[in-house]
Design an enzyme around this catalytic site. Structure first.
Site, PDB file in Angstrom:
ATOM      1  N   ASN A  11       0.852  -1.192   0.000  1.00  0.00           N
ATOM      2  CA  ASN A  11       0.000   0.000   0.000  1.00  0.00           C
ATOM      3  C   ASN A  11       0.883   1.235   0.000  1.00  0.00           C
ATOM      4  OD1 ASN A  11      -1.871   1.998   0.469  1.00  0.00           O
ATOM      5  ND2 ASN A  11      -2.304   1.396   2.590  1.00  0.00           N
ATOM      6  N   LYS A  13      -0.070   4.353  -0.283  1.00  0.00           N
ATOM      7  CA  LYS A  13      -0.715   5.527   0.338  1.00  0.00           C
ATOM      8  C   LYS A  13      -0.493   6.779  -0.521  1.00  0.00           C
ATOM      9  CE  LYS A  13       0.175   3.303   4.734  1.00  0.00           C
ATOM     10  NZ  LYS A  13       0.181   3.414   6.176  1.00  0.00           N
ATOM     11  N   HIS A  98      -9.460   0.827   4.873  1.00  0.00           N
ATOM     12  CA  HIS A  98      -8.169   0.975   5.563  1.00  0.00           C
ATOM     13  C   HIS A  98      -8.363   1.885   6.773  1.00  0.00           C
ATOM     14  CE1 HIS A  98      -4.055   2.237   6.356  1.00  0.00           C
ATOM     15  NE2 HIS A  98      -3.678   1.147   5.719  1.00  0.00           N
ATOM     16  N   GLU A 100      -6.735   4.275   7.902  1.00  0.00           N
ATOM     17  CA  GLU A 100      -6.551   5.716   7.645  1.00  0.00           C
ATOM     18  C   GLU A 100      -7.811   6.308   7.015  1.00  0.00           C
ATOM     19  OE1 GLU A 100      -2.825   5.344   5.571  1.00  0.00           O
ATOM     20  OE2 GLU A 100      -1.887   4.787   7.461  1.00  0.00           O
ATOM     21  N   GLU A 170      -5.321  -5.470  10.301  1.00  0.00           N
ATOM     22  CA  GLU A 170      -4.332  -4.415  10.490  1.00  0.00           C
ATOM     23  C   GLU A 170      -4.584  -3.722  11.823  1.00  0.00           C
ATOM     24  OE1 GLU A 170      -2.334  -3.183   6.643  1.00  0.00           O
ATOM     25  OE2 GLU A 170      -4.012  -1.848   6.940  1.00  0.00           O
ATOM     26  N   GLY A 176       2.436   1.823  10.758  1.00  0.00           N
ATOM     27  CA  GLY A 176       3.362   2.948  10.672  1.00  0.00           C
ATOM     28  C   GLY A 176       4.068   3.274  11.979  1.00  0.00           C
ATOM     29  N   SER A 216       3.483  -2.570  10.177  1.00  0.00           N
ATOM     30  CA  SER A 216       4.945  -2.569  10.339  1.00  0.00           C
ATOM     31  C   SER A 216       5.607  -3.875   9.895  1.00  0.00           C
ATOM     32  CB  SER A 216       5.315  -2.212  11.782  1.00  0.00           C
ATOM     33  OG  SER A 216       4.871  -0.902  12.091  1.00  0.00           O
TER      34      SER A 216
HETATM   35  C1  PEP Z   1      -0.680  -0.070   5.972  1.00  0.00           C
HETATM   36  O1  PEP Z   1      -0.827   1.129   5.863  1.00  0.00           O
HETATM   37  O2  PEP Z   1      -1.520  -0.831   5.456  1.00  0.00           O
HETATM   38  C2  PEP Z   1       0.462  -0.552   6.727  1.00  0.00           C
HETATM   39  C3  PEP Z   1       0.414  -1.766   7.166  1.00  0.00           C
HETATM   40  O3  PEP Z   1       1.497   0.330   6.943  1.00  0.00           O
HETATM   41  P1  PEP Z   1       2.950   0.014   7.613  1.00  0.00           P
HETATM   42  O4  PEP Z   1       3.443  -1.276   6.994  1.00  0.00           O
HETATM   43  O5  PEP Z   1       3.788   1.175   7.259  1.00  0.00           O
HETATM   44  O6  PEP Z   1       2.719  -0.163   9.076  1.00  0.00           O
END
Ligand code: PEP
Length: 254
Positions: A11, A13, A98, A100, A170, A176, A216
Site C-alpha cells: 500500500n 498511500k 483501511h 486511515e 491491520e 506505521g 509494520s
Molecule cells: C498499511 O498502511 O496498510 C500498513 C500496514 O502500513 P505500515 O506497513 O507502514 O505499518
C-alpha cells in the site's frame, strides 16, 4: 495455511508521482524476475498513477490495485472514482476500509459495506481491512471489535460472493509505528476473524478466505508472521515503497 490464496500487497498511500511509480515498478520487476513464489504480488499506488502502474507491470507477475473506490457508478460525486473506471484501467484489486480511511476520512462499517457491494457487482478482488486501536486491545475488546467490523462490512455479501473476498487484519497500533504484532497475536486475531466469517457464511467458506496481516511488516519479520497457520499474506505500507525492501518481503514470504 490451507489451500488459500497467498497475497503480498504493498500500500503506497499518498506516495510517489507517476514517474516514481514507473521507476519503482521497473526496479521491482527486475528484483522479482526469476523468483519462484506462488504468492500474488500487488501494489496499490495513488489513483493518478494507476494507469502508469498497469503499463509498467504488464507481462510481469506484478498486479495493481486501487486504495479505495466509491459505490455509485457515475454522477455528481466530486472527487470519487467508480468500480468500472478502475476495472477499465486493468486493475485486479481494491483496498476497502483501511484504518486511515476510517480515522481520517470518516469511513464506517456501513460505508465499507456499500463499497464492498459495488465491488462485488464487478470483477475486482476486494481486500477489506479491519483492526482494533490500542485502547480496544488494552481493554480486551479486540474480539468484539473485529466481529463488529467483519459483520458490518460483510453484512450484505451474498453467500456465492464470499469466496472473492480477502480480509486484512491491520491492528491500528501497529500501522506505521514500527510495533509489529507478534506472530501469535496476529494468528489469534486471524482466528477470531475466521470465526466471524464462519458464523456468517459457514466453516468451509471461512477456511478458504485469505487473511493478510498488516502493521509494520518488514523483510525481517515477514517469515515469522507467514509461518503462522492463519496468516495467508501480508499488507505492507512503509516497507513497500522501496523496491529492494518490498522484494525482500516477497522473498521472505516464500
Ligand atoms: C498499511 O498502511 O496498510 C500498513 C500496514 O502500513 P505500515 O506497513 O507502514 O505499518
Amino acid at each position: 495455511m490451507a489451500n488459500r490464496k497467498k497475497i503480498i500487497a504493498g500500500n503506497w498511500k499518498l506516495n510517489k508521482t507517476a514517474g516514481e511509480t514507473r521507476s519503482t515498478i521497473l526496479e521491482l520487476r527486475n528484483k522479482l524476475a526469476g523468483l519462484a513464489t506462488r504468492a500474488e504480488v500487488v501494489v496499490f499506488p495513488p489513483f493518478v498513477s494507476l494507469e502508469t502502474a498497469v503499463d509498467a507491470a504488464r507481462e510481469t507477475v506484478l498486479k495493481v490495485g486501487a486504495q479505495n473506490v466509491f459505490w455509485e457508478k457515475s454522477g455528481a460525486y466530486t472527487g470519487e472514482v467508480s468500480v468500472t473506471m478502475l476495472e477499465t484501467l486493468g486493475l485486479e484489486f481494491v483496498l476497502l476500509g483501511h484504518s486511515e480511511r476510517r480515522v481520517l476520512f470518516g469511513e464506517t462499517d456501513a460505508t465499507v459495506a456499500r463499497r464492498l457491494e459495488a465491488v462485488l457487482d464487478g470483477k475486482l478482488t476486494p481486500i477489506v481491512c479491519v483492526g482494533e486501536v490500542l485502547e480496544e486491545r488494552e481493554s480486551n475488546r479486540t474480539g468484539e471489535v473485529l466481529e463488529r467490523q467483519v459483520g458490518g462490512a460483510l453484512r450484505n455479501v451474498a453467500p456465492d460472493h464470499i469466496g472473492r473476498i480477502v480480509v486484512a487484519y491491520e491492528p491500528v497500533w501497529a500501522i506505521g509505528t514500527g510495533k509489529t504484532a507478534s506472530p501469535a497475536i496476529a494468528n489469534d486475531a486471524h482466528t477470531l476473524i475466521r470465526s466471524s466469517i464462519a458464523a456468517m457464511f459457514g466453516r468451509s467458506a471461512a477456511d478458504e478466505t485469505s487473511i493478510l496481516y498488516g502493521g509494520s511488516v518488514k523483510p525481517e519479520n515477514t517469515a515469522s508472521l507467514m509461518s503462522e497457520s492463519e496468516v495467508d499474506g501480508v499488507l505492507v505500507g512503509g516497507a513497500s515503497l522501496d523496491a529492494a525492501s518490498f522484494a525482500e518481503v516477497v522473498r521472505a514470504a516464500g
